[in-house]
Design a protein around this motif. Structure first.
Motif, PDB file in Angstrom:
ATOM      1  N   VAL A 137       0.860  -1.166   0.000  1.00 57.18           N
ATOM      2  CA  VAL A 137       0.000   0.000   0.000  1.00 57.18           C
ATOM      3  C   VAL A 137       0.907   1.231   0.000  1.00 57.18           C
ATOM      4  CG1 VAL A 137      -1.797   1.259   1.220  1.00 57.18           C
ATOM      5  CG2 VAL A 137      -1.753  -1.242   1.272  1.00 57.18           C
ATOM      6  N   SER A 138       0.749   2.040  -1.039  1.00 59.39           N
ATOM      7  CA  SER A 138       1.585   3.242  -1.098  1.00 59.39           C
ATOM      8  C   SER A 138       0.861   4.380  -0.387  1.00 59.39           C
ATOM      9  CB  SER A 138       1.886   3.614  -2.546  1.00 59.39           C
ATOM     10  OG  SER A 138       0.688   3.920  -3.211  1.00 59.39           O
ATOM     11  N   LYS A 139       1.645   5.199   0.204  1.00 56.05           N
ATOM     12  CA  LYS A 139       1.073   6.342   0.911  1.00 56.05           C
ATOM     13  C   LYS A 139       0.670   7.395  -0.107  1.00 56.05           C
ATOM     14  CE  LYS A 139       3.792   5.895   5.106  1.00 56.05           C
ATOM     15  NZ  LYS A 139       4.718   6.576   5.997  1.00 56.05           N
ATOM     16  N   LYS A 140      -0.418   8.042   0.178  1.00 56.04           N
ATOM     17  CA  LYS A 140      -0.861   9.127  -0.692  1.00 56.04           C
ATOM     18  C   LYS A 140       0.033  10.327  -0.460  1.00 56.04           C
ATOM     19  CE  LYS A 140      -5.733   8.021  -1.071  1.00 56.04           C
ATOM     20  NZ  LYS A 140      -7.088   8.510  -0.879  1.00 56.04           N
ATOM     21  N   ARG A 141       0.377  10.939  -1.541  1.00 55.51           N
ATOM     22  CA  ARG A 141       1.181  12.142  -1.413  1.00 55.51           C
ATOM     23  C   ARG A 141       0.238  13.327  -1.232  1.00 55.51           C
ATOM     24  NH1 ARG A 141       6.049  11.783  -5.800  1.00 55.51           N
ATOM     25  NH2 ARG A 141       6.973   9.892  -4.950  1.00 55.51           N
ATOM     26  N   VAL A 142       0.552  14.091  -0.254  1.00 55.58           N
ATOM     27  CA  VAL A 142      -0.249  15.263   0.035  1.00 55.58           C
ATOM     28  C   VAL A 142       0.469  16.467  -0.573  1.00 55.58           C
ATOM     29  CG1 VAL A 142      -1.227  16.718   1.849  1.00 55.58           C
ATOM     30  CG2 VAL A 142      -1.079  14.238   2.167  1.00 55.58           C
ATOM     31  N   ALA A 143      -0.264  17.195  -1.378  1.00 56.36           N
ATOM     32  CA  ALA A 143       0.336  18.365  -2.011  1.00 56.36           C
ATOM     33  C   ALA A 143       0.626  19.426  -0.954  1.00 56.36           C
ATOM     34  CB  ALA A 143      -0.595  18.934  -3.065  1.00 56.36           C
ATOM     35  N   LYS A 144       1.808  19.965  -1.042  1.00 64.01           N
ATOM     36  CA  LYS A 144       2.163  21.014  -0.100  1.00 64.01           C
ATOM     37  C   LYS A 144       1.515  22.311  -0.551  1.00 64.01           C
ATOM     38  CE  LYS A 144       6.594  19.136   1.270  1.00 64.01           C
ATOM     39  NZ  LYS A 144       8.033  19.390   1.348  1.00 64.01           N
ATOM     40  N   LYS A 145       1.058  23.063   0.400  1.00 63.66           N
ATOM     41  CA  LYS A 145       0.455  24.350   0.087  1.00 63.66           C
ATOM     42  C   LYS A 145       1.538  25.318  -0.353  1.00 63.66           C
ATOM     43  CE  LYS A 145      -3.398  24.025   3.284  1.00 63.66           C
ATOM     44  NZ  LYS A 145      -4.073  24.638   4.426  1.00 63.66           N
ATOM     45  N   LYS A 146       1.228  26.015  -1.428  1.00 67.21           N
ATOM     46  CA  LYS A 146       2.173  27.013  -1.895  1.00 67.21           C
ATOM     47  C   LYS A 146       1.952  28.285  -1.096  1.00 67.21           C
ATOM     48  CE  LYS A 146       2.627  25.280  -6.552  1.00 67.21           C
ATOM     49  NZ  LYS A 146       2.496  25.588  -7.980  1.00 67.21           N
ATOM     50  N   VAL A 147       2.997  28.781  -0.570  1.00 63.41           N
ATOM     51  CA  VAL A 147       2.924  30.002   0.213  1.00 63.41           C
ATOM     52  C   VAL A 147       3.457  31.132  -0.659  1.00 63.41           C
ATOM     53  CG1 VAL A 147       3.705  31.179   2.291  1.00 63.41           C
ATOM     54  CG2 VAL A 147       3.266  28.719   2.332  1.00 63.41           C
TER      55      VAL A 147
END
Length: 93
Positions: free
Chosen positions: A15-25
């Motif tokens: 099971v691969s972990k979902k990548r969470v998009a980093k918020k662009k600041v």
């Protein structure tokens, strides 16, 4: 059954972990230093049109003449004095 998985030859799918998009600041805009703001404000000349200048002089000359009860012969002097005052106020001299 123990916590260890049996090795019976079947593989469990990974099971691969979902990548969470980093918020662009967004980059913060740097505020103009106080010294520059003051310097910019000091050197800014008020901009008025020739028509506005004329109206200011005429109004001032009228009130001066009114104070003298519209005495004859001083209208040109009033105009020239008011011209100088307005130009000094606007920083033109």
């Amino acid at each position: 059954m123990s916590k260890k998985a049996k090795n019976d030859g079947t593989q469990t799918p990974k099971v691969s972990k979902k990548r969470v998009a980093k918020k662009k600041v967004a980059a913060k805009k740097k505020a103009m230093p106080a010294k520059k703001r003051v310097a910019a404000a000091k050197h800014a000349k008020p901009v008025i049109s020739p028509r506005e200048r004329y109206e200011m002089i005429a109004t001032m000359a009228y009130y001066r003449a009114e104070q003298r009860n519209f005495e004859h012969g001083s209208d040109q002097n009033d105009w020239f004095e008011c011209e100088q005052i307005v130009d000094e106020m606007m920083g033109n001299r």
